[in-house]
Every structure is written in C-alpha cells, then in structure tokens.
Design an enzyme around this catalytic site. Structure first.
Site, PDB file in Angstrom:
ATOM      1  N   LYS A  41      48.142  40.064  35.425  1.00 22.82           N
ATOM      2  CA  LYS A  41      47.878  38.754  34.920  1.00 22.82           C
ATOM      3  C   LYS A  41      46.986  38.950  33.846  1.00 22.82           C
ATOM      4  O   LYS A  41      46.728  38.245  32.803  1.00 22.82           O
ATOM      5  CB  LYS A  41      47.634  37.580  35.677  1.00 22.82           C
ATOM      6  CG  LYS A  41      48.583  37.386  36.715  1.00 22.82           C
ATOM      7  CD  LYS A  41      48.095  36.091  37.767  1.00 22.82           C
ATOM      8  CE  LYS A  41      48.956  36.103  39.076  1.00 22.82           C
ATOM      9  NZ  LYS A  41      48.341  35.603  40.054  1.00 22.82           N
ATOM     10  N   GLY A  42      46.140  39.975  34.209  1.00 19.37           N
ATOM     11  CA  GLY A  42      44.954  39.920  33.451  1.00 19.37           C
ATOM     12  C   GLY A  42      44.986  40.485  32.081  1.00 19.37           C
ATOM     13  O   GLY A  42      44.079  40.102  31.091  1.00 19.37           O
ATOM     14  N   GLU A  97      45.983  46.538  28.404  1.00 10.71           N
ATOM     15  CA  GLU A  97      45.378  46.346  29.612  1.00 10.71           C
ATOM     16  C   GLU A  97      44.133  45.388  29.373  1.00 10.71           C
ATOM     17  O   GLU A  97      43.602  45.449  28.465  1.00 10.71           O
ATOM     18  CB  GLU A  97      45.266  47.599  30.364  1.00 10.71           C
ATOM     19  CG  GLU A  97      46.365  47.715  31.672  1.00 10.71           C
ATOM     20  CD  GLU A  97      45.698  46.877  32.795  1.00 10.71           C
ATOM     21  OE1 GLU A  97      45.221  45.855  32.852  1.00 10.71           O
ATOM     22  OE2 GLU A  97      45.843  47.441  33.860  1.00 10.71           O
ATOM     23  N   ASP A  98      44.003  44.719  30.407  1.00  9.03           N
ATOM     24  CA  ASP A  98      42.455  44.010  30.312  1.00  9.03           C
ATOM     25  C   ASP A  98      41.403  45.203  30.660  1.00  9.03           C
ATOM     26  O   ASP A  98      40.350  45.015  29.811  1.00  9.03           O
ATOM     27  CB  ASP A  98      42.319  43.010  31.467  1.00  9.03           C
ATOM     28  CG  ASP A  98      42.900  43.480  32.720  1.00  9.03           C
ATOM     29  OD1 ASP A  98      43.105  44.636  33.111  1.00  9.03           O
ATOM     30  OD2 ASP A  98      42.676  42.469  33.700  1.00  9.03           O
ATOM     31  N   ASP A 101      39.415  50.962  34.866  1.00  9.46           N
ATOM     32  CA  ASP A 101      38.396  50.876  35.939  1.00  9.46           C
ATOM     33  C   ASP A 101      38.267  52.304  36.404  1.00  9.46           C
ATOM     34  O   ASP A 101      38.061  53.082  35.854  1.00  9.46           O
ATOM     35  CB  ASP A 101      38.466  49.643  37.032  1.00  9.46           C
ATOM     36  CG  ASP A 101      37.424  49.675  37.985  1.00  9.46           C
ATOM     37  OD1 ASP A 101      36.122  50.064  37.601  1.00  9.46           O
ATOM     38  OD2 ASP A 101      37.492  49.337  39.073  1.00  9.46           O
ATOM     39  N   LYS A 129      35.476  50.955  31.751  1.00 12.65           N
ATOM     40  CA  LYS A 129      34.170  51.089  32.556  1.00 12.65           C
ATOM     41  C   LYS A 129      34.439  52.562  32.735  1.00 12.65           C
ATOM     42  O   LYS A 129      34.915  53.011  33.930  1.00 12.65           O
ATOM     43  CB  LYS A 129      34.340  50.477  33.874  1.00 12.65           C
ATOM     44  CG  LYS A 129      34.129  48.952  33.806  1.00 12.65           C
ATOM     45  CD  LYS A 129      33.486  48.112  34.947  1.00 12.65           C
ATOM     46  CE  LYS A 129      34.550  47.299  35.620  1.00 12.65           C
ATOM     47  NZ  LYS A 129      34.229  46.499  36.753  1.00 12.65           N
ATOM     48  N   PHE A 150      31.060  43.952  37.896  1.00 13.71           N
ATOM     49  CA  PHE A 150      32.329  43.272  37.832  1.00 13.71           C
ATOM     50  C   PHE A 150      32.349  42.114  36.814  1.00 13.71           C
ATOM     51  O   PHE A 150      31.440  41.471  37.104  1.00 13.71           O
ATOM     52  CB  PHE A 150      32.548  42.883  39.334  1.00 13.71           C
ATOM     53  CG  PHE A 150      34.044  42.286  39.764  1.00 13.71           C
ATOM     54  CD1 PHE A 150      34.725  43.458  39.952  1.00 13.71           C
ATOM     55  CD2 PHE A 150      34.481  41.042  39.345  1.00 13.71           C
ATOM     56  CE1 PHE A 150      36.216  42.966  40.223  1.00 13.71           C
ATOM     57  CE2 PHE A 150      35.811  40.880  39.811  1.00 13.71           C
ATOM     58  CZ  PHE A 150      36.632  41.765  39.953  1.00 13.71           C
ATOM     59  N   ASP A 157      39.986  38.024  36.377  1.00 14.17           N
ATOM     60  CA  ASP A 157      39.616  37.241  37.476  1.00 14.17           C
ATOM     61  C   ASP A 157      38.501  37.751  38.652  1.00 14.17           C
ATOM     62  O   ASP A 157      38.425  39.032  38.855  1.00 14.17           O
ATOM     63  CB  ASP A 157      40.905  36.869  38.179  1.00 14.17           C
ATOM     64  CG  ASP A 157      41.323  37.592  39.261  1.00 14.17           C
ATOM     65  OD1 ASP A 157      41.536  38.867  38.760  1.00 14.17           O
ATOM     66  OD2 ASP A 157      41.469  37.471  40.590  1.00 14.17           O
ATOM     67  N   ARG A 163      39.852  33.148  35.086  1.00 25.62           N
ATOM     68  CA  ARG A 163      40.588  33.985  34.065  1.00 25.62           C
ATOM     69  C   ARG A 163      40.643  33.394  32.754  1.00 25.62           C
ATOM     70  O   ARG A 163      40.788  33.731  31.578  1.00 25.62           O
ATOM     71  CB  ARG A 163      42.088  33.887  34.352  1.00 25.62           C
ATOM     72  CG  ARG A 163      42.357  34.772  35.398  1.00 25.62           C
ATOM     73  CD  ARG A 163      43.907  35.018  35.745  1.00 25.62           C
ATOM     74  NE  ARG A 163      44.347  35.674  37.015  1.00 25.62           N
ATOM     75  CZ  ARG A 163      44.530  36.869  37.335  1.00 25.62           C
ATOM     76  NH1 ARG A 163      44.200  37.722  36.567  1.00 25.62           N
ATOM     77  NH2 ARG A 163      44.934  37.272  38.615  1.00 25.62           N
TER      78      ARG A 163
HETATM   79  P1  IMP Z   1      42.009  50.653  38.030  1.00 22.69           P
HETATM   80  O1  IMP Z   1      43.351  50.935  38.782  1.00 22.69           O
HETATM   81  O2  IMP Z   1      40.701  50.678  39.193  1.00 22.69           O
HETATM   82  O3  IMP Z   1      41.598  50.795  36.760  1.00 22.69           O
HETATM   83  O4  IMP Z   1      41.869  49.048  38.163  1.00 22.69           O
HETATM   84  C1  IMP Z   1      42.575  48.178  36.988  1.00 22.69           C
HETATM   85  C2  IMP Z   1      42.669  47.003  37.297  1.00 22.69           C
HETATM   86  O5  IMP Z   1      41.671  46.566  38.355  1.00 22.69           O
HETATM   87  C3  IMP Z   1      42.320  45.925  36.207  1.00 22.69           C
HETATM   88  O6  IMP Z   1      43.620  45.848  35.526  1.00 22.69           O
HETATM   89  C4  IMP Z   1      42.048  44.798  36.954  1.00 22.69           C
HETATM   90  O7  IMP Z   1      42.974  43.832  37.417  1.00 22.69           O
HETATM   91  C5  IMP Z   1      41.110  45.019  38.029  1.00 22.69           C
HETATM   92  N1  IMP Z   1      39.686  45.316  37.934  1.00 22.69           N
HETATM   93  C6  IMP Z   1      38.887  46.301  37.727  1.00 22.69           C
HETATM   94  N2  IMP Z   1      37.585  46.081  37.360  1.00 22.69           N
HETATM   95  C7  IMP Z   1      37.724  44.625  37.202  1.00 22.69           C
HETATM   96  C8  IMP Z   1      36.599  43.781  36.953  1.00 22.69           C
HETATM   97  O8  IMP Z   1      35.467  44.124  36.621  1.00 22.69           O
HETATM   98  N3  IMP Z   1      36.992  42.482  37.109  1.00 22.69           N
HETATM   99  C9  IMP Z   1      38.172  42.027  37.494  1.00 22.69           C
HETATM  100  N4  IMP Z   1      39.197  42.890  37.595  1.00 22.69           N
HETATM  101  C10 IMP Z   1      38.927  44.216  37.581  1.00 22.69           C
HETATM  102 MG    MG Z   2      44.894  44.644  34.919  1.00 23.20          MG
END
Ligand code: IMP
Ligand code: MG
Length: 174
Positions: A41-42, A97-98, A101, A129, A150, A157, A163
């Site tokens: 949803k992000g 994407e939002d 990470d 990040k 975070f 969220d 959100r």
């Molecule tokens: P990744 O697979 O670790 O890159 O994570 C990606 C997903 O984790 C993002 O699309 C977010 O939904 C969630 N996420 C990662 N960091 C944050 C944050 O700081 N706040 C909220 N959601 C996060």
């Molecule tokens: Mg996401």
C-alpha cells in the site's frame, strides 16, 4: 508504548521533488507510454502524485507484496499478495515504490517482473535508505536518500498508522 513523529521532509519539499522527478521521467519516456506499477500500500500516494505530474501517456496497475509485519523489523519474507491485473509484455514498465530498505522486496519484484518480458523495466522510489541495503538493487529514479531511521507518511506506515500524513516523518518511540 507511544510514539511521536518528527518532520524529516516537509510537504513542500516532497512536492517540489516529485515535480522534478516527474519532469525527468516525462523527458526520458518522451514518445512512449509508461506503465506505472504501484507497490501497495505504501507506494500509492507517491504513485498518484507522480502520475498526475507526468506529461506522457500513462497506464497503471497495482500489486501487493508482504515484507513487513506490524513492527519496524523486516520479516525477510517476500510474497505476492495481489498480482498484476494486466500483462506487461512489450510495455515500458516503471515500478513505483515508497522506500528501498534492505532491497529484498525490490530485488525479488524486479526479477519477477523481468521474467514477464516488459519492453523496459525501471524503478522509481520516493525514499532510499542506502545504509540498510542487504541485496543490491539498481534504482533509476530516487527522490530522497535518507538516514537509517524508521519513517512514516506519504503512504508509509507504522503498524498501519500515519500513511495519510502529507509529509515524511521519523518515528520516535517514547
Ligand atoms: P525492503 O524489502 O527491506 O527493501 O523493504 C521494503 C518495504 O519495507 C517498503 O516497501 C516498506 O513497505 C517497508 N519499509 C522499509 N523501511 C520502512 C520505513 O522506514 N517505514 C515504513 N516502512 C518501511
Ligand atoms: Mg512498500
């Protein structure tokens, strides 16, 4: 436990940056139609704001993956919860994407989508990040690189809250 939200990027800063990125994307895709794939949803707030500012023809689809539980820790598990409605073969796909990470979600999605024969496949993220990267991901368009905090707002969220904030804020646990 309660939390407070400290503003990291104001609504004005985010808006101005999306305008900039939309201009660059519109130029890069000049003469083409871009197929935006929003990661729910992000990614939904950013995808809509970006789409409104693109001056090229746009089509949109949505998919949803599970990667995080209800806290701030990665589960490390990536699963497709809602798949694409339309085929993407021959399309110029821009995954929106939002946040990137660890990179696990995006690296999985890019491989998944790449196997469906799009004409091109690029990635656009509101936030990155880089310090947190575990899996290498090639990001084509990044609005903001942020420190390892975070964050919430603009679609992101914390336990499904915040959100709707029109800015990006850091969650500080009291
Ligand atoms: P990744 O697979 O670790 O890159 O994570 C990606 C997903 O984790 C993002 O699309 C977010 O939904 C969630 N996420 C990662 N960091 C944050 C944050 O700081 N706040 C909220 N959601 C996060
Ligand atoms: Mg996401």
């Amino acid at each position: 436990m309660s939390e407070t939200i400290r503003v990291l990027l104001s609504e004005e800063e985010v808006d101005a940056k999306i305008n900039e990125i939309a201009k660059i994307i519109s130029e890069d895709y000049n003469g083409k139609q871009v197929h935006l794939l929003c990661v729910l949803k992000g990614g939904v707030f950013f995808t809509c704001e970006l789409a409104k500012r693109l001056t090229i023809p746009v089509s949109m689809d949505f998919l949803s993956v599970s990667s995080y539980g209800s806290d701030t820790k990665s589960s490390g598990v990536v699963k497709i919860v809602k798949d694409l409605d339309q085929a993407i073969d021959g399309k110029d796909v821009l995954l929106v994407e939002d946040i990137v990470d660890s990179g696990r979600t995006l690296s999985y999605l890019l491989e998944y989508l790449g196997n469906k024969n799009p004409r091109s496949l690029k990635l656009c993220t509101l936030l990155d990040k880089p310090e947190r990267r575990v899996v290498n991901v090639n990001v084509d368009y990044t609005c903001f690189c942020i420190p390892d905090d975070f964050v919430v707002g603009y679609g992101l969220d914390y336990a499904q809250k915040y959100r709707n904030l029109p800015y990006i804020g850091v969650v500080e646990l009291d």
